[in-house]
Write an enzyme that holds these catalytic residues in place. Structure first.
Site, PDB file in Angstrom:
ATOM      1  N   HIS A 120     -26.284  25.261 -20.476  1.00 19.05           N
ATOM      2  CA  HIS A 120     -26.580  26.673 -20.257  1.00 19.05           C
ATOM      3  C   HIS A 120     -25.318  27.387 -19.830  1.00 19.05           C
ATOM      4  O   HIS A 120     -24.385  26.788 -19.275  1.00 19.05           O
ATOM      5  CB  HIS A 120     -27.682  26.852 -19.202  1.00 19.05           C
ATOM      6  CG  HIS A 120     -27.215  26.675 -17.785  1.00 19.05           C
ATOM      7  ND1 HIS A 120     -26.771  27.716 -17.014  1.00 19.05           N
ATOM      8  CD2 HIS A 120     -27.107  25.570 -17.007  1.00 19.05           C
ATOM      9  CE1 HIS A 120     -26.425  27.259 -15.816  1.00 19.05           C
ATOM     10  NE2 HIS A 120     -26.621  25.955 -15.780  1.00 19.05           N
ATOM     11  N   CYS A 121     -25.263  28.682 -20.137  1.00 19.85           N
ATOM     12  CA  CYS A 121     -24.193  29.535 -19.622  1.00 19.85           C
ATOM     13  C   CYS A 121     -24.834  30.477 -18.611  1.00 19.85           C
ATOM     14  O   CYS A 121     -25.895  30.171 -18.067  1.00 19.85           O
ATOM     15  CB  CYS A 121     -23.494  30.291 -20.754  1.00 19.85           C
ATOM     16  SG  CYS A 121     -24.569  31.402 -21.665  1.00 19.85           S
ATOM     17  N   MET A 122     -24.249  31.629 -18.368  1.00 18.49           N
ATOM     18  CA  MET A 122     -24.775  32.529 -17.342  1.00 18.49           C
ATOM     19  C   MET A 122     -26.049  33.235 -17.773  1.00 18.49           C
ATOM     20  O   MET A 122     -26.787  33.760 -16.952  1.00 18.49           O
ATOM     21  CB  MET A 122     -23.722  33.585 -16.992  1.00 18.49           C
ATOM     22  CG  MET A 122     -22.552  33.034 -16.196  1.00 18.49           C
ATOM     23  SD  MET A 122     -23.012  32.473 -14.545  1.00 18.49           S
ATOM     24  CE  MET A 122     -23.388  34.028 -13.748  1.00 18.49           C
TER      25      MET A 122
END
Length: 631
Positions: free
Chosen positions: A25-27
């Site tokens: 996941h990223c932000m």
């Protein structure tokens, strides 16, 4: 949101754990590498509580979650056999789809220059309208200057594309601009106009027209990016400033004139000829099919691949048939969403449908398409039918676009200024009305408010009011030095469409991020490319360095803080090697997002042009009532 329940539903709807090769996941989003993307039920996934939307980038399946993504990801890892180490490894080994990569390049190159093209196109349209209504004479100097303003961006389009393409390919944008300027030089143009044979060191130079073209310069800068990187790698540091640009220009410009440019120009002409042949020989069928399926094309992202053809058609022929089809698709989506607004009994969904219908008529269709019509299914089919109906009228009356005038909505009407202008307007009305009528006749299963939503509505409103009462207006400083850009210029639609919130972007001139507020580091992503902050006044700020830089797995980034740290405005947060990131093929444009935008009445950009870190760039305003309560 129940994070565990959301995680379980997501894992099931992506095809089960057995279909997941890896997930990170990223932000803002979950990024799945699936063994088979077709097993993911996108429609059902977008109905899951907490999922804002979905996207496929290359072969990667992405779910847009927002601020809660770390918690959902944690629940996925905790309740499956997937591991964080396996996920990171899977990401780095993921192969890219060639076609998707081409679309990504075209999107990344054209998105930043669209404002210039749109603005110039609008001026051309305004000038044409003034002449049409007899308010201005073509021989007047005012008209000629307006024409110069409108034509400038199109004539020198190769230079604009060169700069944008260089940023996408990770090469020097100013050397790229010099390449574009060379092939447009008046001396070369005059030599071409004379009609005689031309050679360079004994090699024949093919006569070609480069003004207003697209494909030749894209191929040239693509080649230049490899030449520049190779020369840079073999040149001593003390000589790079002179040797690298000199060799790049001496190699790429002649290669462009002798081989690449003519081939690109020929390819562009064949594309335009093929498009025109299709519409001239199967006109009715071609326009109906294109208009009726253009919304599907937009969903796949393939419409970006058509942009060069549209621009090339206008440059070569003076008109284009694809742009009108895009207008019809948008007005079909608007008409279907409007009918939903008229028939829905759910007050909240009725309001959403009406608002998205209005924005669709202005050329922004994603909210209507994804939030309303595709959600209800039948209205989406009605939108396609409405667009096809408009396509029939356009085919019978030979409606064409003569300029590129902004978005395919009401602001872009000057696109049609020409002999078929009245029929162009009637076609848009027909697409809207037909889509609305078919939606009304077919009906749809209305979205009903759940019992939980109904019983907690008053509590939610009161809670929001109390939270707002603690808010205060606030000015956000710039976390970087560089050029201010609107979010619309960011190639990632999650940011460009303000799904995560309003804000701005900065194209950095220095690889250093400082805190824009006094507050706390809420989140520092493991790859250090994104930071979430919360100011002492309650503003939630997301700083996302570059686009898709999560794939670097922290390489070229250095963090100077940790999650939970208290920070002061101007304090160094992260440093990054800008040139190395660009050389790896990533865009370093950095979105600055106010993720709790809904808690403010206005989020206004205060700066333009070049800014230094620490200067005021965003104004977060609360309503007068809220300000009074807070005081």
């Amino acid at each position: 949101m129940n994070h565990r329940k959301t995680a379980e539903e997501i894992l099931q709807l992506v095809g089960g754990e057995s279909n997941v090769q890896s997930v990170i996941h990223c932000m803002t989003r979950l990024r799945f590498n699936l063994y088979d993307n077709s097993k993911a039920d996108r429609k059902s996934l977008e109905q899951v509580d907490g999922v804002l939307g979905s996207n496929i980038s290359g072969s990667q399946f992405q779910l847009i979650i927002g601020n809660e993504v770390p918690k959902v990801y944690k629940e996925i890892i905790a309740n499956s056999s997937l591991s964080e180490s396996k996920s990171a490894e899977g990401e780095t080994k993921q192969k890219k789809n060639v076609i998707s990569s081409i679309f990504d390049v075209i999107s990344g190159v054209f998105t930043p220059i669209l404002p210039a093209i749109a603005g110039a196109g609008m001026i051309k349209g305004i000038a044409a309208l003034l002449v049409t209504f007899g308010w201005l004479q073509e021989a007047s100097q005012t008209y000629q200057i307006l024409t110069v303003i409108g034509d400038g961006a199109f004539y020198f389009l190769p230079i604009l594309l060169a700069i944008s393409a260089a940023r996408k390919f990770g090469s020097n944008p100013y050397v790229a601009a010099a390449i574009g300027a060379a092939i447009l030089h008046p001396t070369l143009t005059a030599m071409f106009a004379e009609g005689g044979s031309i050679s360079f060191v004994g090699l024949p130079v093919t006569v070609a027209t480069y003004s207003s073209t697209v494909i030749p310069i894209l191929l040239a800068i693509w080649i230049a990016s490899y030449v520049e990187k190779w020369v840079d790698r073999v040149t001593h540091a003390s000589l790079k400033l002179i040797v690298v640009p000199t060799v790049t220009l001496l190699v790429v410009v002649p290669v462009t004139l002798i081989t690449v440019g003519p081939l690109g120009a020929i390819a562009g002409n064949y594309l335009s000829t093929g498009t025109n042949f299709l519409f001239q020989n199967a006109g009715i069928i071609a326009m109906i099919l294109l208009a009726g399926t253009f919304s599907l094309i937009i969903i796949t992202g393939m419409h970006y691949a058509l942009v060069p053809i549209m621009l090339n058609n206008i440059a070569v022929n003076g008109y284009d048939y694809m742009i009108p089809a895009m207008f019809l698709a948008n007005f079909g989506q608007a008409g279907a969403a409007f009918a939903v607004a008229m028939r829905s009994k759910n007050k909240k969904f009725k309001s959403l449908s009406f608002t998205t219908a209005l924005t669709a008529t202005m050329g922004v269709t994603e909210p209507a398409m994804y939030g309303v019509n595709m959600r209800l299914k039948k209205p989406f089919v009605a939108a396609l039918i409405g667009a096809a109906a408009g396509g029939l009228l356009y085919a019978l009356t030979d409606v064409k676009a003569y300029i590129v005038a902004g978005m395919a909505g009401l602001p872009g009407i000057p696109t049609f200024v020409g002999p078929e202008f009245i029929f162009a307007i009637l076609g848009l009305v027909l697409a809207f009305v037909a889509a609305a009528a078919v939606t009304w006749i077919m009906g749809f299963e209305d979205v009903m408010a759940s019992a939980e939503e109904t019983t907690t509505e008053e509590k939610t409103v009161n809670t929001a009011t109390e939270a707002d009462a603690e808010k205060a207006s606030e000015v956000i400083a710039s976390p970087l030095s560089g050029e201010v850009r609107p979010l619309a210029e960011v190639s990632d639609p999650t940011f460009a469409q303000e799904i995560m919130g309003k804000g701005m972007a900065i194209l950095p001139s220095k690889g250093e991020v400082v805190s824009p507020v006094d507050g706390e580091v809420v989140t520092l992503f493991a790859t250090k490319h994104a930071i979430g902050l919360k100011s002492t006044n309650g503003a939630e700020v997301l700083i996302h360095v570059g686009i898709d830089t999560v794939k670097l797995n922290g390489e070229h980034f250095t963090a100077h803080i940790a999650s939970g740290d208290k920070v002061q405005k101007g304090q160094k947060l992260v440093t990054f090697d800008m040139e190395a990131i660009q050389a790896a093929g990533y865009d370093v444009i950095t979105p600055i997002i106010i993720t709790n935008t809904a808690e403010y009445e206005n989020v206004t950009t205060l700066a333009e042009g070049t800014v230094n870190s620490g200067e005021a760039v965003l104004d977060l305003a609360v309503s007068a009532t809220t300000s009074k309560e807070a005081s």
